[in-house]
Design an enzyme around this catalytic site. Structure first.
Site, PDB file in Angstrom:
ATOM      1  N   GLU A 123       0.810  -1.222   0.000  1.00  0.00           N
ATOM      2  CA  GLU A 123       0.000   0.000   0.000  1.00  0.00           C
ATOM      3  C   GLU A 123       0.844   1.274   0.000  1.00  0.00           C
ATOM      4  OE1 GLU A 123      -2.876  -0.401   3.175  1.00  0.00           O
ATOM      5  OE2 GLU A 123      -3.812  -2.121   2.244  1.00  0.00           O
ATOM      6  N   ASN A 139       2.439  -4.942  -3.127  1.00  0.00           N
ATOM      7  CA  ASN A 139       1.034  -5.302  -2.953  1.00  0.00           C
ATOM      8  C   ASN A 139       0.242  -4.012  -2.796  1.00  0.00           C
ATOM      9  OD1 ASN A 139      -0.844  -7.534  -2.529  1.00  0.00           O
ATOM     10  ND2 ASN A 139      -0.993  -6.874  -0.386  1.00  0.00           N
ATOM     11  N   HIS A 187     -10.066  -6.113  -2.267  1.00  0.00           N
ATOM     12  CA  HIS A 187     -11.124  -5.985  -1.260  1.00  0.00           C
ATOM     13  C   HIS A 187     -12.262  -5.266  -1.959  1.00  0.00           C
ATOM     14  CE1 HIS A 187      -8.803  -7.390   2.124  1.00  0.00           C
ATOM     15  NE2 HIS A 187      -7.803  -6.596   1.784  1.00  0.00           N
ATOM     16  N   GLU A 245      -5.969 -10.556  -1.628  1.00  0.00           N
ATOM     17  CA  GLU A 245      -6.777 -10.387  -0.402  1.00  0.00           C
ATOM     18  C   GLU A 245      -8.270 -10.296  -0.719  1.00  0.00           C
ATOM     19  OE1 GLU A 245      -5.300  -7.231   2.133  1.00  0.00           O
ATOM     20  OE2 GLU A 245      -3.208  -7.701   1.697  1.00  0.00           O
ATOM     21  N   ASP A 297     -12.081 -10.263  -0.894  1.00  0.00           N
ATOM     22  CA  ASP A 297     -13.334 -10.456  -0.165  1.00  0.00           C
ATOM     23  C   ASP A 297     -14.383  -9.514  -0.732  1.00  0.00           C
ATOM     24  OD1 ASP A 297     -12.508  -8.071   1.089  1.00  0.00           O
ATOM     25  OD2 ASP A 297     -12.223  -8.986   3.062  1.00  0.00           O
TER      26      ASP A 297
HETATM   27  C1  XIL Z   1      -6.052  -6.369   8.234  1.00  0.00           C
HETATM   28  C2  XIL Z   1      -6.390  -7.558   9.111  1.00  0.00           C
HETATM   29  O1  XIL Z   1      -7.287  -8.380   8.427  1.00  0.00           O
HETATM   30  C3  XIL Z   1      -7.004  -7.067  10.409  1.00  0.00           C
HETATM   31  O2  XIL Z   1      -7.165  -8.161  11.308  1.00  0.00           O
HETATM   32  C4  XIL Z   1      -6.126  -6.002  11.074  1.00  0.00           C
HETATM   33  O3  XIL Z   1      -6.785  -5.471  12.190  1.00  0.00           O
HETATM   34  C5  XIL Z   1      -5.815  -4.897  10.078  1.00  0.00           C
HETATM   35  O4  XIL Z   1      -5.230  -5.442   8.908  1.00  0.00           O
HETATM   36  N1  XIL Z   1      -4.717  -4.679   3.610  1.00  0.00           N
HETATM   37  C6  XIL Z   1      -3.723  -5.528   4.052  1.00  0.00           C
HETATM   38  C7  XIL Z   1      -3.969  -6.411   5.222  1.00  0.00           C
HETATM   39  O5  XIL Z   1      -2.674  -5.607   3.415  1.00  0.00           O
HETATM   40  O6  XIL Z   1      -2.806  -6.641   5.976  1.00  0.00           O
HETATM   41  C8  XIL Z   1      -5.065  -5.875   6.107  1.00  0.00           C
HETATM   42  O7  XIL Z   1      -5.345  -6.838   7.099  1.00  0.00           O
HETATM   43  C9  XIL Z   1      -6.289  -5.557   5.286  1.00  0.00           C
HETATM   44  C10 XIL Z   1      -5.992  -4.495   4.259  1.00  0.00           C
END
Ligand code: XIL
Length: 333
Positions: A147, A188, A224, A252, A254
């Site tokens: 990020e 990422n 996401h 990631e 969802d």
């Molecule tokens: C999130 C986790 O799922 C949570 O449990 C934590 O509180 C915060 O981080 N992008 C990412 C992940 O790269 O590491 C993040 O994970 C979600 C967003």
């Protein structure tokens, strides 16, 4: 004695695994992988969770257990317990591990944030060296930088950029490569699925790193999402990154639903999971898809996006939702 009996009983919690329809996700998409983020506490305590994890997935990503705030909460005091447990589990179940994540603006220990520039650089180098070296040969893919781009198409402003300048990115990749020359190293990103200012900036950064000989081997798209779905330009976006000679992955996935959700929402969610699987399947440089948790019992969405939830493939009782079979279909074609 009594306490250890109580502890042993308490350790067996969570729903039982249920039979899931069709072939396991990991078999459907082989030789490419299907991964999931893993919740360290659930891995430790919930037999049903472990059973589904082993049966369905060929890759794992620690949801939090390798983040700097977790592995070195106070300076020089390191805790690898969660990370070690996951890597051990993965080896036992023939799963690859995506290391996550070495350099990120969030979940850093507070002692790091207050360091002056020269000490910060040394601490970051040491963090990367020790973390990557500990799992050398056991972690094939590392999210090195996470990020780093801002939504408006600039570099994300955070203490690492402010103190070290944008060179922290190339440094991080080089230090990771020194610690494990065989690992594939990833940048990422969140919200960079569509073609637009953010992904354009990411593209420029990756192109420059590659041209400079920095060992970036892959670009991860977190994906996401919610009922807005997969942006139409995602496939084209993946294509242009792949043309730079790097691998790509969905890292990631969802699909958050607004609460209370309807059956129609779940059907739409299923379509979105299917599309995500298909986008990766149709791009030869896409090495795998990782979902950010596989049960609504353990998903970051309710806590992080209040009013939303139900974002994963299985409900809180480990029953399959429409998304499960749709995702299978998307991966299988
Ligand atoms: C999130 C986790 O799922 C949570 O449990 C934590 O509180 C915060 O981080 N992008 C990412 C992940 O790269 O590491 C993040 O994970 C979600 C967003």
């Amino acid at each position: 004695m009594l306490f250890s009996v109580i502890a042993a009983v308490q350790k067996r919690v969570g729903p039982d695994a249920k039979p899931l329809p069709g072939r396991a996700l990991r078999d459907v998409f082989a030789p490419r992988y299907v991964g999931t983020a893993v919740d360290a506490t659930a891995l430790d305590r919930e037999p049903g969770y472990r059973e589904v994890l082993a049966q369905q997935f060929s890759a794992v990503t620690p949801e939090n257990a390798m983040k700097w705030a977790v592995v070195e909460p106070s300076r020089g005091k390191r805790d690898w317990s969660g990370a070690d447990a996951l890597v051990t589990f993965a080896a036992r179940h023939d799963q690859r591990v995506r290391g996550h994540t070495l350099v990120w603006y969030a979940q850093n220990p507070s002692w790091v944030e207050s360091l002056p520039a020269d000490e910060l650089r040394d601490a970051l180098r040491e963090h990367i060296r020790l973390t990557v070296d500990r799992f050398r040969g056991r972690i094939r893919d590392w999210d090195v930088v996470n990020e780093a781009i801002s939504d408006d198409g600039g570099m994300r402003r955070w203490f690492m950029l402010d103190k070290l300048g944008a060179g922290y990115i190339a440094d991080a990749f080089n230090w990771a490569r020194d610690a494990d020359p065989d690992a594939r190293l990833w940048i990422n990103e969140i919200g960079a699925e569509s073609i637009g200012p953010k992904s354009d900036k990411l593209y420029d950064v990756v192109k420059r790193l590659v041209a400079d000989g920095v060992p970036v081997g892959g670009v991860g798209f977190q994906t996401h999402t919610n009922l807005d779905g997969i942006p139409p330009s995602f496939a084209e976006n993946l294509r242009r990154f792949a043309a730079l000679g790097v691998k790509v992955a969905i890292t990631e996935l969802d699909v958050a639903l607004p609460e209370p959700f309807t059956a129609a929402d779940e059907d739409r969610q299923a379509q979105i999971y299917e599309q995500a699987g298909k986008v990766c399947r149709e791009q030869p440089a896409c090495v795998g898809v990782t979902v950010w948790g596989f049960t609504d019992r353990h998903s970051w969405i309710p806590a992080n996006q209040p009013g939303n939830g139900d974002a994963t493939l299985l409900d809180g009782d480990l029953n399959p939702k429409p998304a499960f079979t749709a995702f299978q279909r998307g991966l299988r074609g």
